[in-house]
Write a protein that holds these residues in place. Structure first.
Motif, PDB file in Angstrom:
ATOM      1  N   LEU A 144       0.833  -1.202   0.000  1.00 16.79           N
ATOM      2  CA  LEU A 144       0.000   0.000   0.000  1.00 16.79           C
ATOM      3  C   LEU A 144       0.867   1.250   0.000  1.00 16.79           C
ATOM      4  CD1 LEU A 144      -2.819   1.239   0.152  1.00 16.79           C
ATOM      5  CD2 LEU A 144      -2.673   1.087   2.662  1.00 16.79           C
ATOM      6  N   GLU A 145       1.970   1.192   0.729  1.00 20.98           N
ATOM      7  CA  GLU A 145       2.881   2.336   0.778  1.00 20.98           C
ATOM      8  C   GLU A 145       3.495   2.603  -0.590  1.00 20.98           C
ATOM      9  OE1 GLU A 145       6.996   3.710   3.079  1.00 20.98           O
ATOM     10  OE2 GLU A 145       5.936   1.874   3.668  1.00 20.98           O
ATOM     11  N   GLU A 146       3.873   1.536  -1.293  1.00 22.02           N
ATOM     12  CA  GLU A 146       4.447   1.700  -2.629  1.00 22.02           C
ATOM     13  C   GLU A 146       3.411   2.222  -3.613  1.00 22.02           C
ATOM     14  OE1 GLU A 146       7.735  -1.946  -2.382  1.00 22.02           O
ATOM     15  OE2 GLU A 146       5.877  -2.168  -3.524  1.00 22.02           O
ATOM     16  N   THR A 147       2.164   1.771  -3.458  1.00 22.63           N
ATOM     17  CA  THR A 147       1.102   2.207  -4.365  1.00 22.63           C
ATOM     18  C   THR A 147       0.809   3.691  -4.208  1.00 22.63           C
ATOM     19  OG1 THR A 147       0.107   0.002  -4.267  1.00 22.63           O
ATOM     20  CG2 THR A 147      -1.272   1.797  -5.085  1.00 22.63           C
ATOM     21  N   ASN A 148       0.848   4.174  -2.978  1.00 20.30           N
ATOM     22  CA  ASN A 148       0.530   5.580  -2.710  1.00 20.30           C
ATOM     23  C   ASN A 148       1.735   6.501  -2.837  1.00 20.30           C
ATOM     24  OD1 ASN A 148      -2.134   4.853  -2.143  1.00 20.30           O
ATOM     25  ND2 ASN A 148      -1.694   4.502   0.029  1.00 20.30           N
ATOM     26  N   ALA A 149       2.911   5.937  -3.037  1.00 20.60           N
ATOM     27  CA  ALA A 149       4.115   6.765  -3.129  1.00 20.60           C
ATOM     28  C   ALA A 149       4.098   7.571  -4.424  1.00 20.60           C
ATOM     29  CB  ALA A 149       5.358   5.880  -3.078  1.00 20.60           C
ATOM     30  N   PRO A 150       4.534   8.843  -4.361  1.00 23.24           N
ATOM     31  CA  PRO A 150       4.563   9.666  -5.580  1.00 23.24           C
ATOM     32  C   PRO A 150       5.652   9.177  -6.538  1.00 23.24           C
ATOM     33  CG  PRO A 150       5.620  10.816  -3.760  1.00 23.24           C
ATOM     34  CD  PRO A 150       5.017   9.567  -3.177  1.00 23.24           C
ATOM     35  N   GLY A 151       5.387   9.321  -7.818  1.00 20.52           N
ATOM     36  CA  GLY A 151       6.375   8.921  -8.811  1.00 20.52           C
ATOM     37  C   GLY A 151       6.375   7.420  -9.037  1.00 20.52           C
ATOM     38  N   LEU A 152       7.238   6.987  -9.924  1.00 19.18           N
ATOM     39  CA  LEU A 152       7.349   5.575 -10.277  1.00 19.18           C
ATOM     40  C   LEU A 152       8.708   5.039  -9.868  1.00 19.18           C
ATOM     41  CD1 LEU A 152       5.795   5.520 -13.873  1.00 19.18           C
ATOM     42  CD2 LEU A 152       4.785   4.592 -11.787  1.00 19.18           C
ATOM     43  N   ASP A 153       8.696   3.871  -9.279  1.00 16.09           N
ATOM     44  CA  ASP A 153       9.936   3.187  -8.941  1.00 16.09           C
ATOM     45  C   ASP A 153      10.150   2.110  -9.998  1.00 16.09           C
ATOM     46  OD1 ASP A 153      12.101   1.888  -7.938  1.00 16.09           O
ATOM     47  OD2 ASP A 153      11.250   1.480  -5.951  1.00 16.09           O
ATOM     48  N   TYR A 154      10.970   2.419 -11.006  1.00 13.71           N
ATOM     49  CA  TYR A 154      11.144   1.498 -12.123  1.00 13.71           C
ATOM     50  C   TYR A 154      11.814   0.191 -11.702  1.00 13.71           C
ATOM     51  CZ  TYR A 154       9.772   5.136 -15.431  1.00 13.71           C
ATOM     52  OH  TYR A 154       9.070   6.082 -16.133  1.00 13.71           O
ATOM     53  N   VAL A 155      12.544   0.223 -10.616  1.00 15.59           N
ATOM     54  CA  VAL A 155      13.140  -1.023 -10.128  1.00 15.59           C
ATOM     55  C   VAL A 155      12.036  -1.999  -9.727  1.00 15.59           C
ATOM     56  CG1 VAL A 155      14.611  -2.062  -8.363  1.00 15.59           C
ATOM     57  CG2 VAL A 155      15.243   0.141  -9.380  1.00 15.59           C
ATOM     58  N   LYS A 156      10.955  -1.460  -9.182  1.00 14.60           N
ATOM     59  CA  LYS A 156       9.831  -2.300  -8.764  1.00 14.60           C
ATOM     60  C   LYS A 156       8.916  -2.646  -9.937  1.00 14.60           C
ATOM     61  CE  LYS A 156      10.674  -2.386  -4.280  1.00 14.60           C
ATOM     62  NZ  LYS A 156      10.911  -3.657  -3.531  1.00 14.60           N
ATOM     63  N   THR A 157       8.634  -1.658 -10.784  1.00 11.47           N
ATOM     64  CA  THR A 157       7.651  -1.852 -11.859  1.00 11.47           C
ATOM     65  C   THR A 157       8.275  -2.266 -13.184  1.00 11.47           C
ATOM     66  OG1 THR A 157       7.744   0.491 -12.496  1.00 11.47           O
ATOM     67  CG2 THR A 157       6.161  -0.139 -10.787  1.00 11.47           C
ATOM     68  N   GLY A 158       9.596  -2.164 -13.301  1.00 14.53           N
ATOM     69  CA  GLY A 158      10.263  -2.486 -14.554  1.00 14.53           C
ATOM     70  C   GLY A 158      10.502  -1.239 -15.389  1.00 14.53           C
ATOM     71  N   PHE A 159      11.683  -1.152 -15.989  1.00  9.19           N
ATOM     72  CA  PHE A 159      11.987  -0.006 -16.839  1.00  9.19           C
ATOM     73  C   PHE A 159      11.273  -0.158 -18.178  1.00  9.19           C
ATOM     74  CE2 PHE A 159      15.437   0.250 -13.841  1.00  9.19           C
ATOM     75  CZ  PHE A 159      15.683   1.614 -13.727  1.00  9.19           C
ATOM     76  N   PRO A 160      10.599   0.878 -18.646  1.00  9.80           N
ATOM     77  CA  PRO A 160      10.007   0.808 -19.988  1.00  9.80           C
ATOM     78  C   PRO A 160      11.119   0.737 -21.040  1.00  9.80           C
ATOM     79  CG  PRO A 160       9.048   2.601 -18.690  1.00  9.80           C
ATOM     80  CD  PRO A 160      10.261   2.134 -17.953  1.00  9.80           C
TER      81      PRO A 160
END
Length: 250
Positions: A144-160
């Motif tokens: 939940l903390e990661e979901t509400n955090a501002p911006g994108l963490d590409y390490v978590k979501t993957g680099f486009p």
């Protein structure tokens, strides 16, 4: 002292020294020595470097690549793409490939952000995490903390697959990353990150395709058809991506 040619290619047969100009090339050799001297004379007349005269216009007509899709499963009822849709996607993909090729040098020269660390070509696990993100690769949904955090963490979501990233990859690395992702896809379900990277990497492949690339495209087409065959109507987006990947280069 031996010549450079003799150092690289030592003589296998003894040859008596003599004036090659005395040979009559209009007559057949009278003995083995005359034959070897004629060969020596002909070799001395050959240029060190020969450049083939190739007409580029003839090559442009033979650049179409067709990959067999033997083994692909038929689309379920309601999921078969129309011919118009197929032609449109192939046209769009061809245009993307041309743009990537045209602007590759420009994007390759762009400086990457400090947080973008491109893995080595032989780092399979590193590439899977880089492309898919830790959440997908490690099967750990975001907190939940990661979901509400501002911006994108590409390490978590993957680099486009930014052009500044894929434009730096040579053909061997592109094939390697395709193989890494194909290995992952063959054992797991489809995710959007996978579709984006597959599309981008296929767009960066150069013709003529390497045999490894042909094989990977066939595997991708078969796997995409397998995933499509298991879908129901509420998976429209996934189906569209699977159909799109199946049609690329075919």
């Amino acid at each position: 002292m031996k010549s450079d040619v003799e150092e690289l290619m030592p003589r296998l047969l003894p040859l008596e020294s003599g004036d090659l100009d005395d040979l009559d090339f209009s007559e057949p050799p009278r003995n083995p020595q005359d034959y070897l001297r004629q060969v020596q004379r002909e070799a001395s007349l050959c240029p060190d470097v020969v450049v083939a005269q190739i007409d580029p216009k003839k090559l442009k007509k033979k650049q179409t690549v067709n990959a067999s899709i033997t083994g692909c499963q038929a689309a379920p009822a309601g999921f078969s793409p129309s011919l118009k849709w197929q032609l449109k996607q192939v046209s769009n993909f061809s245009e993307v490939r041309q743009r990537v090729h045209k602007h590759r040098q420009h994007w390759r020269s762009q400086t990457l952000d400090d947080n973008v660390v491109v893995p080595n070509s032989d780092d399979e696990e590193g590439w899977k995490i880089f492309c898919l993100g830790e959440n997908v690769y490690l099967n750990s949904p975001p907190t939940l903390e990661e979901t509400n955090a501002p911006g994108l963490d590409y390490v978590k979501t993957g680099f486009p697959p930014f052009l500044s990233i894929v434009s730096r990859l040579n053909q061997a690395t592109i094939s390697a990353v395709l193989e890494y992702l194909m290995t992952w896809f063959s054992e797991r379900s489809f995710v959007p990150q996978l579709g984006r990277w597959m599309y981008a990497l296929l767009a960066c492949l150069e013709k003529p395709l390497l045999p490894e690339a042909h094989s990977l495209i066939r595997q991708l087409a078969r796997r995409s058809s397998e995933v499509r065959a298991t879908l129901v109507r509420d998976h429209h987006n996934v189906c569209s991506m699977c159909q799109l990947e199946e049609k690329m280069f075919l």
